[in-house]
Design a protein around this motif. Structure first.
Motif, mmCIF file in Angstrom:
data_model
loop_
_atom_site.group_PDB
_atom_site.id
_atom_site.type_symbol
_atom_site.label_atom_id
_atom_site.label_comp_id
_atom_site.label_asym_id
_atom_site.label_seq_id
_atom_site.Cartn_x
_atom_site.Cartn_y
_atom_site.Cartn_z
ATOM 1 N N LEU A 53 0.842 -1.198 0.000
ATOM 2 C CA LEU A 53 0.000 0.000 0.000
ATOM 3 C C LEU A 53 0.877 1.247 0.000
ATOM 4 C CD1 LEU A 53 -2.906 1.146 0.227
ATOM 5 C CD2 LEU A 53 -2.649 1.031 2.718
ATOM 6 N N LEU A 54 0.497 2.199 -0.849
ATOM 7 C CA LEU A 54 1.226 3.454 -0.989
ATOM 8 C C LEU A 54 0.331 4.604 -0.560
ATOM 9 C CD1 LEU A 54 3.869 4.708 -2.250
ATOM 10 C CD2 LEU A 54 2.578 4.893 -4.382
ATOM 11 N N PHE A 55 0.785 5.411 0.408
ATOM 12 C CA PHE A 55 0.130 6.673 0.728
ATOM 13 C C PHE A 55 0.887 7.742 -0.040
ATOM 14 C CE2 PHE A 55 -1.419 4.161 4.266
ATOM 15 C CZ PHE A 55 -2.720 4.612 4.416
ATOM 16 N N LEU A 56 0.243 8.317 -1.054
ATOM 17 C CA LEU A 56 0.942 9.143 -2.038
ATOM 18 C C LEU A 56 0.389 10.560 -2.090
ATOM 19 C CD1 LEU A 56 2.950 9.390 -4.420
ATOM 20 C CD2 LEU A 56 1.128 8.535 -5.907
ATOM 21 N N ASP A 57 1.269 11.508 -1.804
ATOM 22 C CA ASP A 57 0.923 12.923 -1.974
ATOM 23 C C ASP A 57 0.871 13.224 -3.473
ATOM 24 O OD1 ASP A 57 0.515 15.638 -1.673
ATOM 25 O OD2 ASP A 57 2.612 16.076 -1.216
ATOM 26 N N VAL A 58 -0.232 13.747 -3.943
ATOM 27 C CA VAL A 58 -0.378 14.022 -5.375
ATOM 28 C C VAL A 58 0.460 15.226 -5.788
ATOM 29 C CG1 VAL A 58 -2.007 14.646 -7.191
ATOM 30 C CG2 VAL A 58 -2.687 13.019 -5.422
#
Length: 266
Positions: A53-58
């Motif tokens: 799982l990746l928590f990604l700042d756009v």
């Protein structure tokens, strides 16, 4: 018992990363396998730790979240939760394609909901479906919606040495084959990794293979084609497999089914 979630946090703001880290610590089944402060660090970290799982700042400088995802080989695309300050219109698109999205500042209840969705997808082996939807979103934000290859490609099929042409709305984008480093596939989508950008379009490997010069491009996996001129090193692995390292440092796998192609890369 819930499967363990291996998480990578990507955000250019140290305080935002720390905030997520503290909130995720409440969940015993979550392991943070890494953090990255920019797209380049994240690209290397994803290849190294292969998170679930990746928590990604756009919104990140230089390489934003979408550019990062487009640069990744399709088989490395993790389940993704977008962390963003975008408006509701964009959030609807994110929600349809990603596991979930979080608005900054992150709310604990929404984080718990995102993790629950990720757990469910991992337990039901549905992560691949999320990957395909994510590729569809990348095709849209690239300005190249999911077209069939017949509609997306133009040019003379009988002249594989010519530039590759992709139709983009009313215009045609042409790529020099020498600028294409490798191509990989996931479901009905292809990622064309070129020198300056990564294009995402709806197509199959078989169709694309027919467009390419076999003297330059070598199929090394059922989902990977590589430009032999971009190969720096070929290293044998177990069971007749090889690791193919490109001049950019990217490592691809040459599968046993295509081991006869190894000679073409020397």
């Amino acid at each position: 018992m819930n499967p363990n979630l291996r998480v990578l946090i990507v955000d250019d703001e140290p305080l935002a990363r720390r905030g997520l880290e503290l909130r995720l610590a409440r969940h015993a089944d979550v392991t943070i396998v890494g953090q990255a402060g920019n797209g380049h660090e994240a690209f290397l970290a994803i290849a190294r730790v292969r998170p679930d799982l990746l928590f990604l700042d756009v919104q990140m400088p230089e390489v934003d979240g979408f550019a990062l995802l487009r640069a990744l080989p399709a088989e490395q695309l993790p389940m993704t939760v977008f962390v963003t300050a975008y408006d509701q219109y964009a959030l609807d698109a994110f929600a349809a394609s990603a596991i979930d999205y979080l608005l900054k500042p992150v709310d604990d209840a929404r984080l718990d909901q995102a993790l629950a969705r990720a757990r469910e997808a991992l337990a039901s082996r549905a992560a691949g479906q999320h990957r395909d939807r994510l590729l569809g979103l990348l095709a849209q934000v690239s300005g190249r919606p999911g077209l069939s290859l017949v509609d997306a490609l133009s040019g003379d099929v009988a002249a594989p040495c010519d530039k590759l042409a992709f139709r983009d709305g009313d215009r045609t984008v042409r790529l020099d084959p020498a600028d294409v480093r490798w191509i990989d596939a996931a479901g009905d989508y292809l990622c064309i990794h070129a020198t300056t950008e990564t294009l995402v379009l709806r197509a199959t490997m078989r169709e694309m293979e027919q467009r390419l010069d076999p003297r330059r491009f070598v199929r090394i996996h059922r989902s990977t084609i590589v430009n032999r001129d971009c190969v720096r090193e070929l290293r044998s692995h177990v069971n007749g497999e090889y690791f193919v390292t490109l001049q950019t440092g990217q490592t691809l796998k040459l599968s046993r089914s295509y081991k006869d192609k190894a000679a073409l890369l020397h």
